[in-house]
Write an enzyme that holds these catalytic residues in place. Structure first.
Site, short mmCIF file in Angstrom:
data_model
loop_
_atom_site.label_atom_id
_atom_site.label_comp_id
_atom_site.label_asym_id
_atom_site.label_seq_id
_atom_site.Cartn_x
_atom_site.Cartn_y
_atom_site.Cartn_z
N ASN A 60 0.81 -1.23 0.00
CA ASN A 60 0.00 0.00 0.00
C ASN A 60 0.84 1.28 0.00
O ASN A 60 0.33 2.33 -0.36
CB ASN A 60 -0.97 -0.01 1.19
CG ASN A 60 -0.27 -0.24 2.52
OD1 ASN A 60 0.46 -1.22 2.67
ND2 ASN A 60 -0.48 0.64 3.47
N HIS A 61 2.11 1.19 0.43
CA HIS A 61 2.95 2.41 0.47
C HIS A 61 3.76 2.64 -0.81
O HIS A 61 4.61 3.53 -0.85
CB HIS A 61 3.90 2.36 1.67
CG HIS A 61 3.22 2.60 2.98
ND1 HIS A 61 2.72 3.84 3.32
CD2 HIS A 61 2.91 1.76 3.99
CE1 HIS A 61 2.15 3.75 4.52
NE2 HIS A 61 2.23 2.51 4.94
N HIS A 110 3.23 -6.78 5.44
CA HIS A 110 2.42 -5.63 5.88
C HIS A 110 2.21 -5.53 7.39
O HIS A 110 2.15 -4.43 7.92
CB HIS A 110 1.06 -5.56 5.17
CG HIS A 110 0.18 -4.42 5.61
ND1 HIS A 110 0.41 -3.12 5.23
CD2 HIS A 110 -0.92 -4.39 6.41
CE1 HIS A 110 -0.54 -2.34 5.76
NE2 HIS A 110 -1.35 -3.08 6.49
N HIS A 117 4.25 -6.37 9.74
CA HIS A 117 5.54 -6.03 10.35
C HIS A 117 5.84 -6.86 11.60
O HIS A 117 6.71 -6.51 12.39
CB HIS A 117 5.64 -4.53 10.68
CG HIS A 117 5.66 -3.66 9.47
ND1 HIS A 117 6.06 -2.33 9.51
CD2 HIS A 117 5.35 -3.90 8.18
CE1 HIS A 117 5.97 -1.80 8.30
NE2 HIS A 117 5.53 -2.74 7.48
FE LIG Z 1 4.98 -2.37 5.43
FE LIG Z 2 1.86 -2.18 3.96
#
Ligand SMILES: [Fe+2]
Ligand SMILES: [Fe+2]
Length: 269
Positions: A67-68, A178, A180
Site C-alpha cells: 500500500n505504500h 504488511h 511487520h
Molecule cells: Fe509495510
Molecule cells: Fe503495507
C-alpha cells in the site's frame, strides 16, 4: 533452489539490517534468489530509485511492495523502467508498473515473483485471488518457471491463509507482508506450497511496527492529531522467510529467518 524473502524494510534501521545480515545469510544458506519488500524503506514511506539500486547491489533480485508503493512520487515513473520493482497486481490496470515478473536466478533459473494486496482492512482493490490465479495459470511451475513466490500484502491472517491454500500446489512460497510482525506458522501446506502468514519486518523492533513510539502513543491514547510518524532509529533486526524448492517447484523446507538484537534469533536447520 534456495530462496530468501526479506520482510518489509522500514527506514534506515531496516536497510542497515538487510545490508548487515544479508551477506552472511547469502553464504550460510547458499541463496540462489533474494526478494525484499521495500514499501517502507524510504523513511517509512515508500521507496526511491537510489534505495532500489542499493538493494539490487546488495544482491536482491526482485523488490516487492504494498500500500505504500506510491508514497515517493519519483517511483511513478521509475517503476515503468525497472521491471524488478513490483507493485500489487490488483491495482487498476492504469497504475504504473507491474504486479509480477519472471526473473533469472544466480544459477540461471526462471523465478516468477507475484505481488498482490489483500482487501480486508485495506484499500479495496480488485480481487487478488483472480489476479493471482490468472498469472499462476499463465506460468505454471515446472513447465514455465522453476519457482514461484507470492508476496501477499495484507492485514488479516484469515485472508492470507486463504490465499496460501488457494495457491497450494501451484506456488513454491506464499508469504505475507504488511503486519511487520513475524508469525510462528511457517509450514509446508499439503499440496507442497511453503507458507508463512507474515515474514515480519526488517527494522527496529523497539517501536510500533517500526515507527518511533511517541507518535502512535499520542494517537491511540489521546485521539487527537499529534506528531508525524517517523521510523525508529535503533539497531535493526532482520526478519524473512527461507524456502528450499525441489525440481518440481514445490517446497522441501521452509523456515522463518530472524537475525538481530531484539527478537529470538531463528535460522533454518
Ligand atoms: Fe509495510
Ligand atoms: Fe503495507
Amino acid at each position: 533452489m534456495r530462496i530468501l524473502y526479506c520482510g518489509d524494510i522500514v527506514g534506515r534501521s531496516g536497510r542497515e539490517a538487510v545490508l548487515t545480515y544479508l551477506p552472511k545469510l547469502k553464504a550460510e544458506l547458499s541463496l540462489d534468489f533474494i526478494i525484499a519488500n521495500g514499501e517502507n524503506s524510504a523513511h517509512g514511506f515508500g521507496i526511491t530509485k537510489t534505495i532500489c539500486q542499493e538493494l539490487f547491489t546488495a544482491g536482491v533480485d526482485v523488490i516487492t511492495s504494498g500500500n505504500h508503493i506510491w508514497d515517493q512520487r519519483e517511483i511513478m515513473s521509475y517503476i515503468n523502467q525497472e521491471k524488478r520493482l513490483l507493485r500489487p497486481i490488483n491495482y487498476p490496470a492504469t497504475a504504473p508498473g507491474k504486479g509480477f515478473v519472471i526473473a533469472t536466478s544466480k544459477s540461471g533459473k526462471q523465478v516468477l515473483v507475484i505481488n498482490a494486496m489483500a482487501r480486508l482492512f485495506m484499500d479495496p482493490l480488485d480481487d487478488p485471488f483472480s489476479a493471482v490465479d490468472n498469472v499462476l495459470k499463465q506460468y505454471p511451475l515446472k513447465t514455465a518457471v522453476t519457482a514461484t513466490v507470492l508476496d501477499f500484502h495484507g492485514e488479516a491472517s484469515s485472508e492470507k491463509m486463504t490465499m496460501g491454500h488457494f495457491c497450494d500446489g501451484r506456488a513454491s512460497l506464499v508469504v505475507g507482508s504488511h503486519s511487520h510482525v513475524p508469525t510462528g506458522d511457517a509450514q509446508i501446506l499439503p499440496g507442497g506450497t511453503a507458507y508463512q502468514t507474515d515474514a515480519g519486518m526488517c527494522g527496529d523492533y523497539n517501536s510500533v511496527i517500526g515507527m518511533e513510539k511517541s507518535a502512535p502513543l499520542h494517537r491511540f491514547t489521546k485521539k487527537t492529531p499529534g506528531e508525524r510518524l517517523t521510523p525508529a532509529t535503533g539497531p535493526g533486526t532482520f526478519c524473512g522467510t527461507f524456502v528450499e524448492v525441489s525440481e518440481a517447484g514445490l517446497a522441501i523446507q521452509v523456515s522463518a529467518v530472524i537475525r538481530g538484537p531484539r527478537l529470538r534469533n531463528v535460522l533454518p536447520e
